[in-house]
Design a protein around this motif. Structure first.
Motif, PDB file in Angstrom:
ATOM      1  N   UNK A  50       0.828  -1.203   0.000  1.00  0.00           N
ATOM      2  CA  UNK A  50       0.000   0.000   0.000  1.00  0.00           C
ATOM      3  C   UNK A  50       0.866   1.257   0.000  1.00  0.00           C
ATOM      4  N   UNK A  51       1.956   1.244   0.794  1.00  0.00           N
ATOM      5  CA  UNK A  51       2.837   2.405   0.834  1.00  0.00           C
ATOM      6  C   UNK A  51       3.528   2.605  -0.509  1.00  0.00           C
ATOM      7  N   UNK A  52       3.953   1.515  -1.128  1.00  0.00           N
ATOM      8  CA  UNK A  52       4.603   1.620  -2.438  1.00  0.00           C
ATOM      9  C   UNK A  52       3.658   2.247  -3.461  1.00  0.00           C
ATOM     10  N   UNK A  53       2.386   1.858  -3.404  1.00  0.00           N
ATOM     11  CA  UNK A  53       1.405   2.426  -4.325  1.00  0.00           C
ATOM     12  C   UNK A  53       1.155   3.895  -4.019  1.00  0.00           C
ATOM     13  N   UNK A  54       1.063   4.245  -2.736  1.00  0.00           N
ATOM     14  CA  UNK A  54       0.798   5.630  -2.350  1.00  0.00           C
ATOM     15  C   UNK A  54       1.944   6.549  -2.771  1.00  0.00           C
ATOM     16  N   UNK A  55       3.162   6.009  -2.764  1.00  0.00           N
ATOM     17  CA  UNK A  55       4.332   6.802  -3.132  1.00  0.00           C
ATOM     18  C   UNK A  55       4.624   6.753  -4.637  1.00  0.00           C
ATOM     19  N   UNK A  56       3.849   5.956  -5.361  1.00  0.00           N
ATOM     20  CA  UNK A  56       4.056   5.804  -6.812  1.00  0.00           C
ATOM     21  C   UNK A  56       5.489   5.379  -7.115  1.00  0.00           C
ATOM     22  N   UNK A  57       5.949   4.337  -6.386  1.00  0.00           N
ATOM     23  CA  UNK A  57       7.318   3.873  -6.591  1.00  0.00           C
ATOM     24  C   UNK A  57       7.516   3.403  -8.019  1.00  0.00           C
ATOM     25  N   UNK A  58       8.724   3.648  -8.506  1.00  0.00           N
ATOM     26  CA  UNK A  58       9.041   3.253  -9.863  1.00  0.00           C
ATOM     27  C   UNK A  58       9.189   1.749 -10.008  1.00  0.00           C
ATOM     28  N   UNK A  59       9.205   1.294 -11.240  1.00  0.00           N
ATOM     29  CA  UNK A  59       9.348  -0.125 -11.527  1.00  0.00           C
ATOM     30  C   UNK A  59      10.677  -0.646 -10.965  1.00  0.00           C
ATOM     31  N   UNK A  60      10.596  -1.761 -10.281  1.00  0.00           N
ATOM     32  CA  UNK A  60      11.809  -2.374  -9.747  1.00  0.00           C
ATOM     33  C   UNK A  60      12.132  -1.970  -8.323  1.00  0.00           C
TER      34      UNK A  60
END
Length: 522
Positions: A50-60
């Motif tokens: 959920x945090x990765x999605x909220x931060x719009x983390x890049x691929x990889x």
């Protein structure tokens, strides 16, 4: 020096493992930390996607939870490490802040970690050949492909770690980062942070010990902190100190137990300070004490807290151990830094790291209220390492040691961390006591300002708590002095409110050491 006696079962240092904050700390408001512990970390691990999605983390990119700090109003501060396409990211750590409803409220220290390719042009052996052997003895080398976050963006690099012992017997874990494409050395720092000193200074003290006649153990039964003798070695497990009558040492180096008493006392007092004043239960915040593995003969003490090792000494005078209160607190505080902000030991971050240990070593000394080693703003004043009766460092005017800086500018990062620590040490004195000439606890000081201003101190207690919150909640591995300014002002506002005397005083103290205004205002 008088004979040092410790009575088994005494409670002068017996601490509840899960003790709450002191009444004063608890009164600081909603920003006062509440215990977070393994359960909080486990919860945040379950929210990583959920945090990765909220931060719009890049691929990889992937996140790993390192620590969680929870405020009493429900706000949480989650410290993450990152990987990129499976490679460890060095300097990719950041803190995500959640509000009381669990929504993302912002981040601190987040930088880009994406590199164009994770395929190296340079072989591991070719990269390792770029690293000089130097004076390391019995060295071992490991090489790992990583992403290194630099001042100029992320780089694919090899982390070449050489572990060994220097010519002066100081242990070393030296990281050198070599560009995996062109072989350029990008950065280097030693994982083991060193301090210097010798002497037995705590005087007549009482400590909690374990066991019974004829085999008492120098071990705190509550925290588990114990002391072992390394018998002249620089590493190893050592031998547990035991005694038949529970009367330890003779106050001099003719009895090895005297050094052990200093070390045990320093470990207990450091734990006591973090636990009762800052609400932190040891280096890992687990409630465990500090095994202090001690020897002398070549002037080194190894302190282990929760499995983290700090080694300090310099071999200049090898007759005595390195066990004064502020030195013990200083070295163990390196472990706290490693397990919070993780400030690397180079550049501005290295100076902030070293000053943090000076700040909390000083705080431990004041909090201990030991008549043989009373609180002051001098570092290593008891150990007389140079034989001239002078301290190692001066917090009121760091330049008095001949090498440290009073004021910050962009060149400070080029100094050894023991000297680039000067501006933050100066800030701590100014924030605590203010500028100008004064006598505090019987010691005369005269602290100038870099901008000619007059600074009114907000009190040492507030300055300590502000800096600890900055360290544990906002700073990251490569934070510099400007970032430290913003972190401290934000922390002061969290603890005491916007526009408070504390937040204004903290900002003015940074003005006074030459760190210019940044985004955060008091």
């Amino acid at each position: 020096m008088k004979r040092i006696t410790m009575a088994a079962g005494t409670t002068c240092l017996a601490l509840a493992v899960a003790a709450p904050l002191s009444a004063h700390a608890a009164g600081l408001g909603s920003a006062s930390p509440a215990p977070s512990g393994p359960a909080s970390v486990a919860v945040e691990k379950s929210r990583v996607a959920d945090m990765a999605a909220a931060l719009h983390l890049g691929s990889g990119e992937a996140l790993q939870v390192k620590t969680v700090v929870s405020d009493r109003d429900g706000t949480t501060h989650v410290r993450y490490e990152r990987t990129f396409q499976g490679l460890r990211v060095v300097g990719g750590d950041f803190v995500a802040h959640r509000n009381g409803k669990g929504a993302l409220a912002g981040t601190s220290g987040r930088a880009s970690v994406a590199v164009a390719s994770t395929s190296a042009s340079l072989s591991r052996s070719a990269a390792a050949s770029k690293v000089a052997v130097g004076d390391l003895k019995a060295a071992s080398t490991t090489t790992e492909l990583v992403v290194l976050v630099t001042d100029h963006g992320p780089r694919l690099a090899y982390d070449i770690l050489r572990s060994g012992v220097r010519a002066d017997q100081t242990p070393s874990r030296l990281h050198t980062f070599v560009d995996a494409r062109n072989g350029k050395v990008l950065d280097s720092w030693d994982e083991i942070a060193d301090g210097t000193g010798h002497g037995i200074h705590v005087g007549d003290v009482t400590l909690s010990t374990s066991g019974a006649a004829p085999s008492y153990q120098l071990k705190n039964p509550t925290t588990g902190a114990f002391t072992t003798d390394l018998n002249g070695a620089t590493k190893g497990t050592g031998t547990q100190f035991t005694d038949a009558d529970d009367v330890w040492g003779n106050g001099s180096t003719t009895d090895r137990q005297s050094a052990a008493v200093d070390a045990q006392y320093g470990a207990d007092k450091t734990y006591d300070y973090y636990n009762t004043v800052l609400g932190r239960r040891g280096i890992w915040d687990t409630g465990k004490g500090a095994p202090s593995r001690v020897h002398y003969g070549d002037a080194y003490v190894n302190a282990f807290w929760d499995g983290t090792q700090m080694t300090y000494g310099d071999g200049i005078n090898n007759a005595n151990p390195l066990t004064s209160l502020d030195v013990s607190g200083h070295e163990m505080s390196h472990g706290v830094t490693e397990n919070t902000a993780g400030l690397v030991y180079r550049g501005d971050a290295g100076g902030l790291n070293e000053a943090t240990s000076d700040i909390f070593g000083t705080a431990v000394e004041w909090n201990a209220a030991n008549a043989s080693d009373p609180g002051d703003y001098l570092i290593g004043e008891e150990i007389n390492i140079r034989g001239d009766g002078k301290p190692l460092r001066y917090m009121d005017q760091p330049s008095k040691d001949g090498k440290s800086r009073d004021c910050w500018d962009s060149t400070v990062k080029k100094l050894d961390p023991h000297y680039s620590s000067g501006p933050l040490n100066h800030w701590f004195f100014l924030a605590s006591e203010g500028s100008g000439a004064k006598t505090v606890n019987g010691v005369a000081y005269n602290s100038p300002t870099c901008d000619g201003s007059t600074v009114t101190g907000v009190g040492r207690d507030a300055a300590e708590k502000v800096w600890y919150r900055a360290l544990s909640v906002y700073l990251t591995k490569r934070s510099d002095y400007p970032a430290a300014r913003d972190a401290a002002i934000k922390s002061a506002k969290d603890l005491y409110g916007a526009g408070s005397a504390q937040s204004v005083g903290v900002a003015k103290a940074f003005d006074a050491i030459g760190v210019p205004k940044q985004a955060e205002t008091p």
